[in-house]
Design a protein around this motif. Structure first.
Motif, PDB file in Angstrom:
ATOM      1  N   GLU A  53       0.890  -1.186  -0.140  1.00 62.58           N
ATOM      2  CA  GLU A  53      -0.100   0.069   0.006  1.00 62.58           C
ATOM      3  C   GLU A  53       0.846   1.216   0.007  1.00 62.58           C
ATOM      4  O   GLU A  53       0.591   2.307  -0.500  1.00 62.58           O
ATOM      5  N   ARG A  56       1.956   1.645  -3.620  1.00 58.94           N
ATOM      6  CA  ARG A  56       1.190   2.260  -4.396  1.00 58.94           C
ATOM      7  C   ARG A  56       0.833   3.657  -4.351  1.00 58.94           C
ATOM      8  O   ARG A  56       0.527   4.550  -5.320  1.00 58.94           O
ATOM      9  N   PRO A  60       3.211   5.333  -7.573  1.00 57.37           N
ATOM     10  CA  PRO A  60       2.178   4.765  -8.574  1.00 57.37           C
ATOM     11  C   PRO A  60       2.474   4.162  -9.683  1.00 57.37           C
ATOM     12  O   PRO A  60       2.056   3.462 -10.389  1.00 57.37           O
ATOM     13  N   MET A 369       3.343  -8.051  -7.031  1.00 60.29           N
ATOM     14  CA  MET A 369       3.355  -6.978  -7.952  1.00 60.29           C
ATOM     15  C   MET A 369       3.517  -7.630  -9.276  1.00 60.29           C
ATOM     16  O   MET A 369       3.751  -6.803 -10.388  1.00 60.29           O
TER      17      MET A 369
END
Length: 414
Positions: A53, A56, A60, A369
């Protein structure tokens, strides 16, 4: 590598031995045979989720830099090292790389704990930074001012004579240290730089060149063995672990054949037929320096082969992450209230388990990922995830973001 070779001086300096000795302690943890820690891998997916998280949110586009000293130079959104380069347009790429090497070597050696009361106020921007970011910016400004050079016509270098001439007053001014802005270990930092001066002169095979001995000349040593722009990580590691061996203090360290092993410590549960079988090497600051040298070399046009040989860094942010997520649990919770010597078996266990857990966390993140080890190397895992996550979870759990365990260190380990 045979058992005898593995536990010789050269064997205990190998990165493979760092992993293999840490893995021995991890195996004992899996059998619940360690004295101080138990390991709970069922909590590891929560660590990976937390880091995922963060990535992200912070990256990004997955444009993730390496974990290195260079990130501290960029604190506050300013690429200070790029600003330095504006004055170097007349230089070839090799000399630019040499200057970057000089800068990062001296800056890494000055990166010991600053203490919670110290901060550096940057002229021009007015930004105020403490801890590693403040130390990084202060050391960069000292470098730009020529404080580490003996040649006034060549301020952007670090050389043996320039380091030998440094005084406590020079460092005090450079770090803006005062009674109201106290910096921990100022004398120790000066001693480290003077030891670097001696090492630059004594290790001429790595640091001699056309000018005064400089850390930068390790580039010239590497160039003598590079092949078509490729540099083996093992060669760079040799330059670091052997070239800078005399920088580290000898007090309370393991000495083999008169040579300082550095950041390596004993654990009695690993004792065996070899006298050195109980030694667990970490070489954390040497690895931190190596990680920080990758960037200027790659920017200079070189390819580094074998970066995965480096291990995760066993320090309090990475190690604290696993304690704060209950992946690692103290068998005696009261031990969290005590400051432990870096040589203690509790700290050796904590650091060894951290090395292995960083590899396991990296594997979980790559799977989440859908990235390969080449696409998401450990240098990026540390930067995007574990170190940053360790700092953030510590800030969420404790006032001031202190680590969950306290370690007494001389500033050359953490």
């Amino acid at each position: 590598m045979s058992g005898g070779q593995q536990f010789s001086l050269s064997g205990l300096r190998q990165l493979a031995t760092v992993r293999s000795q840490c893995a021995r302690l991890y195996s004992l943890a899996e059998q619940d045979k360690l004295r101080h820690f138990s390991v709970h891998e069922d909590c590891l997916p929560a660590v990976a989720d937390y880091i995922f998280e963060l990535i992200r949110h912070d990256y990004p586009t997955l444009d993730i830099p390496f974990h290195s000293r260079w990130r501290h130079f960029e604190a506050g959104g300013i690429e200070r090292h790029r600003q330095l380069e504006a004055a170097w347009n007349n230089l070839d790429s090799l000399e630019k790389t040499r200057r970057h090497i000089d800068l990062v070597v001296v800056s890494v050696l000055l990166d010991a704990g600053a203490g919670g009361r110290w901060a550096f106020t940057e002229a021009g921007t007015g930004q105020v930074h403490g801890r590693s970011e403040g130390l990084g910016i202060a050391s960069l400004r000292m470098f730009a001012d020529g404080r580490f050079s003996s040649d006034r016509s060549q301020p952007f270098q670090v050389d043996a004579d320039g380091l030998a001439q440094l005084t406590l007053a020079d460092l005090r001014a450079g770090f803006q240290e005062s009674e109201s802005n106290p910096l921990l270990g100022l004398e120790g930092r000066l001693s480290l730089l003077r030891q670097l001066s001696v090492a630059l002169k004594q290790k001429s095979e790595f640091f001699s060149g056309p000018s005064a001995p400089r850390p930068a000349h390790l580039l010239d040593w590497l160039l003598r063995s590079q092949n078509g722009g490729e540099i083996a990580l093992g060669k760079l590691w040799t330059a670091v672990i052997e070239g800078f061996e005399d920088v580290w203090p000898r007090k309370e360290r393991i000495i083999i054949d008169g040579r300082n092993l550095g950041d390596a410590w004993k654990h009695s549960l690993l004792a065996g037929s070899s006298a050195n079988e109980s030694i667990v090497p970490f070489h954390k600051l040497s690895q931190w320096l190596t990680y920080s040298l990758l960037e200027p070399l790659i920017t200079g046009g070189f390819r580094i082969n074998g970066m995965d040989e480096l291990t995760g860094l066993p320090e309090y942010r990475n190690g604290g992450l696993f304690v704060d997520f209950d992946v690692l649990k103290l068998k005696d919770p009261a031990a969290a209230a005590i400051a432990h010597p870096v040589s203690s078996e509790l700290v050796v266990e904590w650091r060894a388990l951290t090395v292995i857990l960083l590899d396991k966390t990296a594997a979980l993140l790559r799977k989440k990922m859908n990235l390969s080890e080449t696409e998401f190397p450990l240098a990026k895992v540390l930067e995007a995830g574990t170190w940053k996550a360790g700092r953030r979870i510590a800030a969420a759990k404790r006032t001031g973001g202190t680590p969950p365990l306290q370690v007494v260190s001389d500033g050359t380990v953490f």
